[in-house]
Structures are given as structure tokens and as C-alpha cells.
Design a protein around this motif. Structure first.
Motif, PDB file in Angstrom:
ATOM      1  N   TYR A 129       0.822  -1.220   0.000  1.00 12.76           N
ATOM      2  CA  TYR A 129       0.000   0.000   0.000  1.00 12.76           C
ATOM      3  C   TYR A 129       0.856   1.271   0.000  1.00 12.76           C
ATOM      4  O   TYR A 129       0.589   2.195  -0.782  1.00 12.76           O
ATOM      5  CB  TYR A 129      -0.965  -0.019   1.184  1.00 12.76           C
ATOM      6  N   SER A 133       1.133   4.099  -3.104  1.00  9.55           N
ATOM      7  CA  SER A 133       1.064   5.547  -2.911  1.00  9.55           C
ATOM      8  C   SER A 133       2.220   6.234  -3.628  1.00  9.55           C
ATOM      9  O   SER A 133       2.043   7.286  -4.260  1.00  9.55           O
ATOM     10  CB  SER A 133       1.089   5.873  -1.417  1.00  9.55           C
ATOM     11  N   THR A 137       2.331   9.009  -6.880  1.00 13.11           N
ATOM     12  CA  THR A 137       3.124  10.237  -6.998  1.00 13.11           C
ATOM     13  C   THR A 137       3.901  10.252  -8.300  1.00 13.11           C
ATOM     14  O   THR A 137       3.939  11.264  -9.016  1.00 13.11           O
ATOM     15  CB  THR A 137       4.110  10.349  -5.811  1.00 13.11           C
ATOM     16  N   TYR A 264     -10.092   7.868  -3.167  1.00 10.28           N
ATOM     17  CA  TYR A 264      -9.709   9.286  -3.203  1.00 10.28           C
ATOM     18  C   TYR A 264     -10.911  10.219  -3.285  1.00 10.28           C
ATOM     19  O   TYR A 264     -10.886  11.318  -2.725  1.00 10.28           O
ATOM     20  CB  TYR A 264      -8.784   9.506  -4.407  1.00 10.28           C
TER      21      TYR A 264
END
Length: 292
Positions: A129, A133, A137, A264
Motif C-alpha cells: 500500500y 502511494s 506520486t 480518493y
């Protein structure tokens, strides 16, 4: 070849941009190109070198010693360290390099070793996880291409499917029934697959409907199975102004089911949740609910 700013290197490696500039001037450890306006830009080799340097520094190497190593020597030192038990940030660095190199062998070695030692669930929560992330990015900044993103996410997807298949069949008396789906236009499936694993591993029944499901098809499946819970992940759809109407429509369409939302588009947003709806902010909340 991808292009990175010095801020990208800082965010991905944890090494401050100011420190990278000093190392560049003092030890020539990086070889940036420069734009017409004299802004430094870096390539894949620079990123991999910074990630490797960060790993060595975290294990006690001095930058003055690292600067003397050739690329091959640097890689050999990293391999030596990688054969030990690495901490989570080190593992994430190593996975990032395996993605940049499209190295399935390196990915497999890292993940299999962690699953063997810590179990699949802990590996997902503590390594995969946070790594996803980081991929986010890189993707947003244009630092990785579709081939690299698809390569690594498909490897992760395969691992989750294998873990789900490894669970025992539905218990004689399953706890609750969960219906899992992604709304129409949504294709980011990894979080939904991991939710499937979490829920099934806690002796619940899962009706998995997968990606890109029109609402009328969800209504059809719901009429057949009458699930206790409906779970979905809203990452890129609906559009921002459509999220609240979507939540309201779900709550009204399935008044006898508890609706669990994450992703999100809802986490950290100003979304009003009707009485039969809840937002899952962290994965441990789903673990708790599915354990009851």
C-alpha cells in the motif's frame, strides 16, 4: 526514459534537495541535464542511483565512501544489504527500482520473502500500500510511463488473486454477505481485490462483481443475493460534482444494505453520508467491520 526534477528525487528518496545539490557539487554522484532555463533534470539512472544511495546511507555507509563506488559496485553493495531483512522503507525503495527496471524476478524475491516472514496481509498493509502511494506520486508527476505502471500493478494484482484462491472455501456458516464492485468507468481494481481478501479471510461470503459495473447491473445482482454490505472504491469516478449524488443514489437504492465507500473521491472529502452509508478511511476499519 523518464525525466525527474530534484523535488521528485527528494520526495521519492527522502533525501533533501539541498543535500542532493551538495552531493552533486562535491562528489559528482549525479549527472543532471539542464533545460534552456538552466533547471536541472534527472533520468532513470539518477533516480535509481539516489534510491540505492539512500539505502546504503540508512545502513551506515558514508557518502564519501559511496561516491567512490562505480555503478556496478554500488549495485553489488545494495544486493548484499537486500539479502538481509530490510525495513519497510528499504523494501519500498527496492520495489521502486524493480518497477523502473521492469524486473519481475526482483519483485518476486522481495514480495515472496515478506509474505513468508510476515504473511500476506501484513505485506500488503506495510509494503504494497505505501508502495502504491509512491506509484501514484510518480504517475501524477509523469515520472513513470504506462508500461511501468501496468507492469507492477499487474504483478500485485496476480499476487492478490493467488492469495484469494488460497483461502478455504466459503464456511458452512459464513458471517455476513458482502457485494463488491467498481462503478462504471472505474478500473483501479487492486484495493477492491484486497478488500475481497480481507473479507473472505474473516469467514464472510463475497459476491465479487469487479470493474466498470453499471448501477442497473448492481441492482440486479442485489435483488438475487440481498447482501448485508455493499463495498466500492471511488478513485477516479464519479466526477467531483457527481460524488454526493452518487452516494445519495446508492443509499436510496439499497436501504436494507450497509454501504461502505472508500477511495480518493470520498476519503477526506466533505461527503454527507446517509444513515446506511459509511466511509472507510483506513484499511483497518474494514478489517474491524468484517471481523464482527
Amino acid at each position: 526514459m523518464s525525466t525527474y526534477s530534484i523535488r521528485d528525487l527528494e520526495q521519492l528518496s527522502g533525501i533533501k534537495a539541498h543535500t542532493l545539490r551538495i552531493w552533486e557539487q562535491r562528489y559528482a554522484i549525479l549527472s543532471p541535464d539542464r533545460t534552456d532555463t538552466n533547471i536541472r533534470t534527472y533520468g532513470d539512472d539518477d533516480l535509481k542511483r539516489v534510491l540505492n544511495i539512500s539505502l546504503l546511507k540508512d545502513h551506515g555507509y558514508k557518502i564519501s565512501e559511496i561516491a567512490k563506488l562505480s555503478s556496478d559496485e554500488l549495485n553489488r553493495e545494495v544486493v548484499k544489504i537486500s539479502e538481509r531483512q530490510l525495513n519497510y522503507p528499504d523494501q519500498i525503495h527496492a520495489l521502486t527500482i524493480s518497477m523502473l527496471d521492469l524486473s519481475e524476478e526482483r519483485f518476486e524475491k522481495i514480495i515472496s520473502a515478506n509474505i513468508a516472514q510476515s504473511g500476506f496481509e501484513n505485506t500488503m498493509v506495510n509494503i504494497i500500500y505505501p508502495f502504491l502511494s509512491r506509484i501514484g506520486t510518480l504517475w501524477v508527476t509523469g515520472s513513470i510511463g504506462p508500461a511501468q505502471e501496468h507492469f507492477i500493478t499487474n504483478l500485485i494484482r496476480q499476487k492478490i488473486i493467488v492469495a484469494i484462491d488460497g483461502l478455504r472455501g466459503t464456511p458452512d456458516k459464513p458471517g455476513k454477505t458482502y457485494m463488491l464492485f467498481l462503478p462504471e468507468g472505474e478500473f483501479h481494481e487492486i484495493s477492491l481485490l484486497f478488500a475481497h481478501y480481507i473479507i473472505r479471510s474473516r469467514s464472510n461470503k463475497v459476491i465479487y462483481l469487479g470493474q466498470n459495473l453499471p448501477l442497473n447491473e448492481l441492482v440486479f445482482a442485489h435483488q438475487i443475493h440481498q447482501p448485508d454490505y455493499i463495498f466500492t472504491v471511488l478513485t477516479s469516478v464519479p466526477a467531483n460534482h457527481e460524488v454526493q449524488p452518487f452516494v445519495n443514489r446508492m443509499a436510496k437504492a439499497f436501504p436494507n444494505s450497509q454501504i461502505l465507500l472508500t477511495g480518493y473521491q470520498v476519503v477526506g472529502q466533505d461527503i454527507e453520508t446517509p444513515g446506511n452509508t459509511a466511509i472507510i478511511n483506513q484499511i483497518n476499519e474494514l478489517m474491524r467491520i468484517s471481523s464482527n
